[in-house]
Design an enzyme around this catalytic site. Sequence first.
Site, PDB file in Angstrom:
ATOM      1  N   ASN A 146      42.178  43.043  38.335  1.00  0.00           N
ATOM      2  CA  ASN A 146      41.502  41.589  38.175  1.00  0.00           C
ATOM      3  C   ASN A 146      40.005  42.527  36.626  1.00  0.00           C
ATOM      4  OD1 ASN A 146      41.207  39.248  39.579  1.00  0.00           O
ATOM      5  ND2 ASN A 146      41.382  41.613  41.516  1.00  0.00           N
ATOM      6  N   GLU A 147      40.202  41.663  35.798  1.00  0.00           N
ATOM      7  CA  GLU A 147      39.890  42.382  34.042  1.00  0.00           C
ATOM      8  C   GLU A 147      38.785  41.485  33.989  1.00  0.00           C
ATOM      9  OE1 GLU A 147      41.218  44.958  32.578  1.00  0.00           O
ATOM     10  OE2 GLU A 147      42.500  44.689  32.192  1.00  0.00           O
TER      11      GLU A 147
END
Length: 639
Positions: free
Chosen positions: A162-163
Amino acid sequence: MARLNLLEETRFEKLPVTVYPDKLTASKTVAKRIADIIIRKAAKGENAVLGLATGVTPIGVYAELVRLHKEDGLSFKNVITFNLDEYFPMLPSSSQSYDAFMKEHLFNHIDIDLTNVHIPDGTLKQEEVAAFCLAYEQKITALGGLDLQILGIGRTGHIGFNEPGSAPNSGTRLVSLDDLTRSDAAHDFGAKSKVPTKAITMGIGTIFKAREIILMAWSAKKAPILKKAVEGDLSADVPATYLQLSDHVEFIVDKEAASELTRFNTPWLVKDCVWTDLLIKKAVIWLAKTLNKPILKLTDDDYNNHGMAQLATEKGPVYNINIQIFNKLQHTITGWPGGKPNADDSQRPERAIPAQKRIVVFSPHPDDDVISMGGTFIRLADQGHDVHVAYQTSGNTAVWDDDALRYIEFSLDFSKSQNIKADAIEKLYGDTRGFINTKQSNQADPAELQAIKGLIRKGEAIAGARFVGLDDDHIHFQNLPFYDKRKTNKNVSYEDDIQQTVALLQQVKPHQVFAAGDFADPHGTHETCFNIILEALKRLSKTEAWVNDCWLWLYRGAWFEFETYEIEMCVPLSPDEVERKRLAIFKHQSQKDRPVFPGDDAREFWVRAEDRTSETAKIYNELGLAEYEAMEAFVKWKF
């Protein structure tokens, strides 16, 4: 009272953080938490549903779980697992796949039913991914949710993949990887260009549904992002900050990862301190930098308004403290890194005697010497010391395939131009070109190609050392065996490396050893090389009297510089010396322009080196000391 003190110390922290002395102790603690869940659920005849992570961080946890299985009989027959993520596209058989990782570190060593193992599928067609992700979520929900989710944290602040930009309610999905994430993974794939640009990951919303969440972080590399995650505001730019919203999360970290948290980095802001000399130096320099003031201009109000009233009261008056710290900084500056002959050395970082010292500069890669301490290296040679340089590894991993091919082509063309038989070179050229054309990500080079790349680095290193002023018999290309062994086997013995280093040290019997103390390099080579030197010196100290007179100086600069308060010797460089250092770095042509493993710093190495040394000089000047063109910093290792 103890509870109140702890709350005061941690008042900047927005979620629970437990700090352990080292990652081994912390990993065993997490493994015990997992084992307790498994045992408790088994006693009720229920399954334990675990969310698992990959990467370097959980390896110690999995090793301890394997030990508990083999030695204590912990059974995993009632365990169902869901992994956080997987690169896309990715074959399970690939050495970089998280499927292969989990089997190597956990699943192949325990009694888990592999039908209970769930890992995102990197072999899907892209149009099939959305349906797979929905089914992944439904499986977790049908089992009553995750009992525990373990996490690492990336330097972008990602959890799973989850950037930055991920939504707090996001579910399992296909994502694009951040450029920094791909840079960090470059070593596993052989080059950043070979790292997939996408991945399948559980979402932050999926993670939040777990009944317990444990985020782990080890080493100083994670300290900056950990501080943002723990003390920063909620932000999509740092997805881990969303964990602040959870009532059932705990961060478990080692002391290095926690080092930038307020309670450890600037403790005077949250509690009364025991004011050691080093802490006073750190606090006064911090105050001067915070206020953009020279040290000698700091006032009582400055101390009182910035959490340092206790220091002013106990150690004041303030102006005396300022003078003391100013003098300490001034005494770190020397143009004589080998010691100034016939001078009072009581306030100097190095001894005056002997006037001519025997010195070994150890360089983990063949260019770290000139990048990190090239000016000092030149100064030591110019001042007449008996200087040796030892290039510890071949550095062959960091040579582009086409550069190696170019050298073979040169040899082939040269042999033809001189009517020298070149059958063997022609075969080597054909074999090498064929290998490169079909080379897979992170596939090990054949021995011949490794040798060619190593010789390229060796030639460059010799040219650089000659430019500095060393004779050939003072240039040692160690080519320590661990470097190549570790490409195919993570569990290698370092005994041969230590013995080789012992032999070199016995040969030179140095008064000074310079070694890389910058452990942030992407491959871990710097730290390994330092530990080899340290072990060699420790062994020699038991039998060799000269070791008692040998000082070990650490340099940095290839990746990060020492903090100002840590610096014990600072060598100023003139503009001419900066230019000479740059030319020495230029001898390493294979590393110029764009190295194979640049890390997350896009600047060329010579630019990094000049920027960092000029920044150190600027900081000293802003603190009220003389203005220099550049300065190289060192810290003395305390045995």
